[in-house]
Design a protein around this motif. Structure first.
Motif, PDB file in Angstrom:
ATOM      1  N   ASN A  50      33.379 -33.612  58.070  1.00  0.00           N
ATOM      2  CA  ASN A  50      32.593 -34.444  58.988  1.00  0.00           C
ATOM      3  C   ASN A  50      31.993 -35.646  58.274  1.00  0.00           C
ATOM      4  N   ARG A  51      31.511 -35.459  57.055  1.00  0.00           N
ATOM      5  CA  ARG A  51      30.958 -36.581  56.282  1.00  0.00           C
ATOM      6  C   ARG A  51      32.035 -37.613  55.965  1.00  0.00           C
ATOM      7  N   ILE A  52      33.217 -37.156  55.626  1.00  0.00           N
ATOM      8  CA  ILE A  52      34.324 -38.073  55.345  1.00  0.00           C
ATOM      9  C   ILE A  52      34.673 -38.859  56.602  1.00  0.00           C
ATOM     10  N   GLN A  53      34.744 -38.167  57.749  1.00  0.00           N
ATOM     11  CA  GLN A  53      35.063 -38.844  59.000  1.00  0.00           C
ATOM     12  C   GLN A  53      33.998 -39.874  59.356  1.00  0.00           C
ATOM     13  N   GLN A  54      32.728 -39.539  59.165  1.00  0.00           N
ATOM     14  CA  GLN A  54      31.641 -40.481  59.450  1.00  0.00           C
ATOM     15  C   GLN A  54      31.739 -41.705  58.551  1.00  0.00           C
ATOM     16  N   ALA A  55      32.061 -41.490  57.281  1.00  0.00           N
ATOM     17  CA  ALA A  55      32.203 -42.620  56.358  1.00  0.00           C
ATOM     18  C   ALA A  55      33.370 -43.508  56.775  1.00  0.00           C
ATOM     19  N   MET A  56      34.482 -42.897  57.188  1.00  0.00           N
ATOM     20  CA  MET A  56      35.635 -43.680  57.632  1.00  0.00           C
ATOM     21  C   MET A  56      35.302 -44.463  58.896  1.00  0.00           C
ATOM     22  N   ASP A  57      34.595 -43.833  59.831  1.00  0.00           N
ATOM     23  CA  ASP A  57      34.196 -44.519  61.069  1.00  0.00           C
ATOM     24  C   ASP A  57      33.282 -45.695  60.759  1.00  0.00           C
ATOM     25  N   GLU A  58      32.323 -45.497  59.869  1.00  0.00           N
ATOM     26  CA  GLU A  58      31.399 -46.560  59.490  1.00  0.00           C
ATOM     27  C   GLU A  58      32.147 -47.711  58.828  1.00  0.00           C
ATOM     28  N   PHE A  59      33.080 -47.394  57.962  1.00  0.00           N
ATOM     29  CA  PHE A  59      33.876 -48.415  57.292  1.00  0.00           C
ATOM     30  C   PHE A  59      34.657 -49.242  58.307  1.00  0.00           C
ATOM     31  N   GLN A  60      35.266 -48.568  59.285  1.00  0.00           N
ATOM     32  CA  GLN A  60      36.041 -49.281  60.304  1.00  0.00           C
ATOM     33  C   GLN A  60      35.147 -50.176  61.157  1.00  0.00           C
ATOM     34  N   ARG A  61      33.932 -49.738  61.451  1.00  0.00           N
ATOM     35  CA  ARG A  61      33.014 -50.560  62.241  1.00  0.00           C
ATOM     36  C   ARG A  61      32.591 -51.801  61.476  1.00  0.00           C
ATOM     37  N   GLN A  62      32.559 -51.727  60.150  1.00  0.00           N
ATOM     38  CA  GLN A  62      32.107 -52.837  59.335  1.00  0.00           C
ATOM     39  C   GLN A  62      33.213 -53.852  59.057  1.00  0.00           C
ATOM     40  N   GLN A  63      34.439 -53.505  59.328  1.00  0.00           N
ATOM     41  CA  GLN A  63      35.553 -54.421  59.081  1.00  0.00           C
ATOM     42  C   GLN A  63      35.489 -55.576  60.067  1.00  0.00           C
ATOM     43  N   PRO A  64      35.712 -56.790  59.584  1.00  0.00           N
ATOM     44  CA  PRO A  64      35.699 -57.938  60.509  1.00  0.00           C
ATOM     45  C   PRO A  64      36.839 -57.815  61.511  1.00  0.00           C
ATOM     46  N   LYS A  65      36.541 -58.167  62.733  1.00  0.00           N
ATOM     47  CA  LYS A  65      37.562 -58.134  63.785  1.00  0.00           C
ATOM     48  C   LYS A  65      38.473 -59.333  63.624  1.00  0.00           C
ATOM     49  N   SER A  66      39.766 -59.115  63.746  1.00  0.00           N
ATOM     50  CA  SER A  66      40.710 -60.228  63.651  1.00  0.00           C
ATOM     51  C   SER A  66      40.683 -61.014  64.953  1.00  0.00           C
ATOM     52  N   ILE A  67      40.843 -62.281  64.835  1.00  0.00           N
ATOM     53  CA  ILE A  67      40.836 -63.173  65.996  1.00  0.00           C
ATOM     54  C   ILE A  67      42.274 -63.564  66.295  1.00  0.00           C
ATOM     55  N   ARG A  68      42.685 -63.332  67.530  1.00  0.00           N
ATOM     56  CA  ARG A  68      44.057 -63.682  67.942  1.00  0.00           C
ATOM     57  C   ARG A  68      44.020 -65.016  68.649  1.00  0.00           C
ATOM     58  N   ILE A  69      44.911 -65.887  68.259  1.00  0.00           N
ATOM     59  CA  ILE A  69      45.000 -67.223  68.871  1.00  0.00           C
ATOM     60  C   ILE A  69      46.279 -67.346  69.637  1.00  0.00           C
TER      61      ILE A  69
END
Length: 69
Positions: A50-69
């Motif tokens: 569960n701790r690993i999953q929470q860390a992975m989720d947090e990491f994904q939330r912190q990643q900048p969103k790519s902008i599609r043009i």
């Protein structure tokens, strides 16, 4: 279980459950075959996963969103 992990069409939820089940089987193998006192209980394993999953989720939330043009 390993084969199921590489099968398409089940979705991420099923894959996550299979990964967790495989982790339990590996942990059980170590508990049975290794004479050691460093084996985690099921509760400790679940907490760790569960701790690993929470860390992975947090990491994904912190990643900048790519902008599609």
């Amino acid at each position: 279980m390993r084969t199921g992990l590489h099968t398409d069409g089940f979705g991420s939820n099923a894959r996550a459950h299979m990964e967790r089940a495989l982790a339990h089987v590996r942990e059980a193998y170590v508990a049975i075959n290794e004479a050691t006192k460093n084996v985690r209980t099921v509760h400790q394993l679940v907490d760790d996963l569960n701790r690993i999953q929470q860390a992975m989720d947090e990491f994904q939330r912190q990643q900048p969103k790519s902008i599609r043009i």
